[in-house]
Design a protein around this motif. Structure first.
Motif, PDB file in Angstrom:
ATOM      1  N   THR A  40     -14.217   3.618  -1.908  1.00 44.11           N
ATOM      2  CA  THR A  40     -12.779   3.344  -2.011  1.00 44.11           C
ATOM      3  C   THR A  40     -12.023   4.390  -1.211  1.00 44.11           C
ATOM      4  O   THR A  40     -11.321   5.229  -1.770  1.00 44.11           O
ATOM      5  CB  THR A  40     -12.312   3.358  -3.482  1.00 44.11           C
ATOM      6  N   ALA A  41     -12.162   4.367   0.099  1.00 42.85           N
ATOM      7  CA  ALA A  41     -11.518   5.354   0.960  1.00 42.85           C
ATOM      8  C   ALA A  41     -10.006   5.413   0.792  1.00 42.85           C
ATOM      9  O   ALA A  41      -9.425   6.503   0.768  1.00 42.85           O
ATOM     10  CB  ALA A  41     -11.881   5.084   2.415  1.00 42.85           C
ATOM     11  N   PRO A  42      -9.292   4.257   0.665  1.00 41.27           N
ATOM     12  CA  PRO A  42      -7.846   4.346   0.473  1.00 41.27           C
ATOM     13  C   PRO A  42      -7.457   5.137  -0.773  1.00 41.27           C
ATOM     14  O   PRO A  42      -6.491   5.884  -0.772  1.00 41.27           O
ATOM     15  CB  PRO A  42      -7.421   2.879   0.370  1.00 41.27           C
ATOM     16  N   ARG A  43      -8.252   4.979  -1.856  1.00 41.45           N
ATOM     17  CA  ARG A  43      -7.934   5.743  -3.068  1.00 41.45           C
ATOM     18  C   ARG A  43      -8.162   7.228  -2.837  1.00 41.45           C
ATOM     19  O   ARG A  43      -7.378   8.068  -3.281  1.00 41.45           O
ATOM     20  CB  ARG A  43      -8.795   5.246  -4.239  1.00 41.45           C
ATOM     21  N   ALA A  44      -9.237   7.572  -2.136  1.00 36.47           N
ATOM     22  CA  ALA A  44      -9.486   8.973  -1.824  1.00 36.47           C
ATOM     23  C   ALA A  44      -8.348   9.547  -0.986  1.00 36.47           C
ATOM     24  O   ALA A  44      -7.894  10.672  -1.205  1.00 36.47           O
ATOM     25  CB  ALA A  44     -10.816   9.114  -1.069  1.00 36.47           C
ATOM     26  N   ALA A  45      -7.877   8.767  -0.015  1.00 29.61           N
ATOM     27  CA  ALA A  45      -6.766   9.218   0.817  1.00 29.61           C
ATOM     28  C   ALA A  45      -5.514   9.438  -0.018  1.00 29.61           C
ATOM     29  O   ALA A  45      -4.784  10.420   0.164  1.00 29.61           O
ATOM     30  CB  ALA A  45      -6.492   8.186   1.916  1.00 29.61           C
ATOM     31  N   ALA A  46      -5.248   8.516  -0.960  1.00 31.16           N
ATOM     32  CA  ALA A  46      -4.061   8.639  -1.801  1.00 31.16           C
ATOM     33  C   ALA A  46      -4.128   9.891  -2.672  1.00 31.16           C
ATOM     34  O   ALA A  46      -3.152  10.636  -2.792  1.00 31.16           O
ATOM     35  CB  ALA A  46      -3.910   7.389  -2.674  1.00 31.16           C
ATOM     36  N   VAL A  47      -5.290  10.141  -3.267  1.00 35.73           N
ATOM     37  CA  VAL A  47      -5.441  11.333  -4.109  1.00 35.73           C
ATOM     38  C   VAL A  47      -5.316  12.598  -3.262  1.00 35.73           C
ATOM     39  O   VAL A  47      -4.713  13.592  -3.684  1.00 35.73           O
ATOM     40  CB  VAL A  47      -6.790  11.297  -4.856  1.00 35.73           C
ATOM     41  N   ASN A  48      -5.881  12.559  -2.065  1.00 33.99           N
ATOM     42  CA  ASN A  48      -5.767  13.701  -1.145  1.00 33.99           C
ATOM     43  C   ASN A  48      -4.308  14.044  -0.900  1.00 33.99           C
ATOM     44  O   ASN A  48      -3.884  15.203  -1.034  1.00 33.99           O
ATOM     45  CB  ASN A  48      -6.469  13.327   0.168  1.00 33.99           C
ATOM     46  N   VAL A  49      -3.514  13.044  -0.541  1.00 34.14           N
ATOM     47  CA  VAL A  49      -2.108  13.284  -0.238  1.00 34.14           C
ATOM     48  C   VAL A  49      -1.335  13.711  -1.483  1.00 34.14           C
ATOM     49  O   VAL A  49      -0.479  14.602  -1.427  1.00 34.14           O
ATOM     50  CB  VAL A  49      -1.467  12.033   0.389  1.00 34.14           C
ATOM     51  N   MET A  50      -1.631  13.086  -2.629  1.00 26.56           N
ATOM     52  CA  MET A  50      -0.945  13.480  -3.865  1.00 26.56           C
ATOM     53  C   MET A  50      -1.231  14.936  -4.200  1.00 26.56           C
ATOM     54  O   MET A  50      -0.335  15.676  -4.613  1.00 26.56           O
ATOM     55  CB  MET A  50      -1.376  12.561  -5.011  1.00 26.56           C
ATOM     56  N   ALA A  51      -2.477  15.367  -4.014  1.00 22.58           N
ATOM     57  CA  ALA A  51      -2.824  16.758  -4.296  1.00 22.58           C
ATOM     58  C   ALA A  51      -2.055  17.702  -3.383  1.00 22.58           C
ATOM     59  O   ALA A  51      -1.507  18.719  -3.822  1.00 22.58           O
ATOM     60  CB  ALA A  51      -4.332  16.963  -4.133  1.00 22.58           C
ATOM     61  N   VAL A  52      -2.009  17.358  -2.092  1.00 17.54           N
ATOM     62  CA  VAL A  52      -1.295  18.199  -1.137  1.00 17.54           C
ATOM     63  C   VAL A  52       0.191  18.255  -1.460  1.00 17.54           C
ATOM     64  O   VAL A  52       0.791  19.338  -1.552  1.00 17.54           O
ATOM     65  CB  VAL A  52      -1.516  17.679   0.303  1.00 17.54           C
ATOM     66  N   GLU A  53       0.802  17.093  -1.639  1.00 14.34           N
ATOM     67  CA  GLU A  53       2.256  17.050  -1.787  1.00 14.34           C
ATOM     68  C   GLU A  53       2.733  17.563  -3.135  1.00 14.34           C
ATOM     69  O   GLU A  53       3.722  18.288  -3.226  1.00 14.34           O
ATOM     70  CB  GLU A  53       2.760  15.623  -1.548  1.00 14.34           C
ATOM     71  N   PHE A  54       2.052  17.201  -4.222  1.00  9.85           N
ATOM     72  CA  PHE A  54       2.446  17.751  -5.516  1.00  9.85           C
ATOM     73  C   PHE A  54       2.153  19.243  -5.580  1.00  9.85           C
ATOM     74  O   PHE A  54       2.851  19.992  -6.272  1.00  9.85           O
ATOM     75  CB  PHE A  54       1.757  17.007  -6.659  1.00  9.85           C
ATOM     76  N   GLY A  55       1.127  19.686  -4.844  1.00  9.01           N
ATOM     77  CA  GLY A  55       0.877  21.118  -4.759  1.00  9.01           C
ATOM     78  C   GLY A  55       2.015  21.839  -4.072  1.00  9.01           C
ATOM     79  O   GLY A  55       2.519  22.854  -4.567  1.00  9.01           O
TER      80      GLY A  55
END
Length: 395
Positions: A127-142
């Motif tokens: 599920t690459a799109p989900r991995a990408a979404a979590v990646n961005v959420m981690a970066v941006e919420f961080g």
């Protein structure tokens, strides 16, 4: 799904978010440093610029290291270096300390970005799109968490130049303990090579990578200027006193970017990237209007639109790369992406810092905004018109 895999996903997301939170911590303190030590705009630009230079240096030398020695050792070493960075900030007594701290922080962040982004894709193999979404959420919420927490501590807390980084260091030690228990996901490695290397993108990925890279130029240049100049813009152009409004504007942009990822599971990654770049162009147009009329309300609204555009473009771009990147080249490809991103993050800020005294803040921001809108529009239209073939990769 095993509990160990769940813990691994949470650990990687947390480490990535904490690392990027640290990158935003100095933002509300730039004004304090400049005032206390009587630093010029050029000097503070240099302090900001050495950070993306450090990231680029790490990505160009350590970018594929996690494909060789494993994700976990790279993450442990990088987080350990960030503990030293926190101590340097706490003991800072001059601009030399700041330059050293930001340089090392950039190197550590570059190492984390490549390894953690690759590990994220490993842990979501189908599920690459989900991995990408979590990646961005981690970066941006961080980034949002770091900017808001530091802003509030600087505005209302005791000894903020010490407290901010003491808390950061404590969280880093907790993160190291969590990484030690992280399952290793990297494939069997090759010989270790730490000499500088050219950015590496397999031939099958290059067409799509080029398109994603143009989007990164637009999105990350905006992020860099917001982080470096957000408080200055609020204070000088909107006559909003203090550092809190500017710091919260940075936080709002990042929260909006992270929240946009909630829609990623229901949107094709190419469409998300296209909509994101066009939304970024619209948000920058609103930002230009807010600066022309001096409207804080319009600036806040534009920050939210820019944030949504950044989040969709960032997440969609990583998703597009994840669809076609071979399993054993993920660390190298993600590091190459971040080379483009952090070059775009740092170089425009340096250019702005060099010309701002000559052109003035208003005209400088007008030129910058026009350039971003142009790149975003061209990229968004190309994404809408293009059609990429998905190349399956082992996972």
């Amino acid at each position: 799904m095993t509990p160990r895999r769940i813990r691994g996903r949470l650990t990687v997301a947390g480490v990535l978010g904490l690392t990027l939170a640290g990158s935003a911590l100095p933002t509300p303190l730039y004004g304090w440093y400049a005032s206390e030590w009587r630093l010029s705009t050029v000097a503070m630009t240099a302090v900001f610029a050495v950070y993306p230079l450090g990231v680029l240096a790490a990505l160009l030398t350590l970018g594929s290291l996690s494909d060789v020695v494993g994700r976990r050792p790279v993450l442990i070493g990088a987080i350990g270096l960030l503990v030293i960075v926190a101590l340097l900030f706490m003991g800072a007594r001059s601009i030399t300390w700041l330059l050293a701290a930001r340089s090392l922080q950039g190197i550590a962040t570059g190492a984390v970005l490549g390894a953690a982004s690759a590990a994220m894709l490993d842990l979501w193999p189908l599920t690459a799109p989900r991995a990408a979404a979590v990646n961005v959420m981690a970066v941006e919420f961080g980034i949002a968490g770091g900017a808001v927490a530091a802003t509030l501590l600087v505005g209302y807390g005791p000894a903020p130049e010490m407290t901010v980084f003491a808390l950061f260091g404590a969280l880093l030690i907790v993160a190291i303990r969590a990484i030690v228990r992280l399952p290793e996901t990297a494939p069997p490695g090759r010989a270790v090579r730490l000499r500088p290397t050219r950015p590496e993108v397999p031939a099958s990925v290059r067409g799509r990578f080029a398109l994603v890279a143009f989007g990164a130029v637009a999105t990350w240049s905006v992020a860099g200027v917001y982080l470096a100049l957000g408080p200055t813009i609020s204070a000088e152009m909107l006559r909003m006193g203090g550092i809190v409004p500017g710091g919260l504007a940075v936080g709002l942009l990042s929260v909006a970017a992270g929240s946009a990822q909630l829609a990623m599971a229901r949107i094709d990654v190419r469409r998300a990237a296209a909509v994101g770049t066009l939304a970024l162009a619209a948000g920058m147009a609103l930002a230009a209007a807010s600066l022309s009329v001096g409207s804080p309300v319009l600036l806040v609204g534009s920050s939210a639109v820019v944030g949504v555009g950044f989040g969709l473009a960032f997440g969609g771009g990583i998703g597009l790369l994840a669809e076609v990147t071979p399993y054993d080249r993920r660390g190298a490809v993600m590091s190459t992406y971040y080379v483009v991103a952090y070059a775009s993050f740092g170089l425009p800020v340096v250019a702005v810092g060099l010309v701002i005294d000559t052109l003035g803040l208003t005209r400088t921001m007008q030129y910058f905004t026009a350039a971003v809108i142009g790149v975003a529009l061209v990229t968004g239209i190309a994404l809408f018109c293009g059609n990429g073939r998905r190349v399956p990769s082992r996972g």
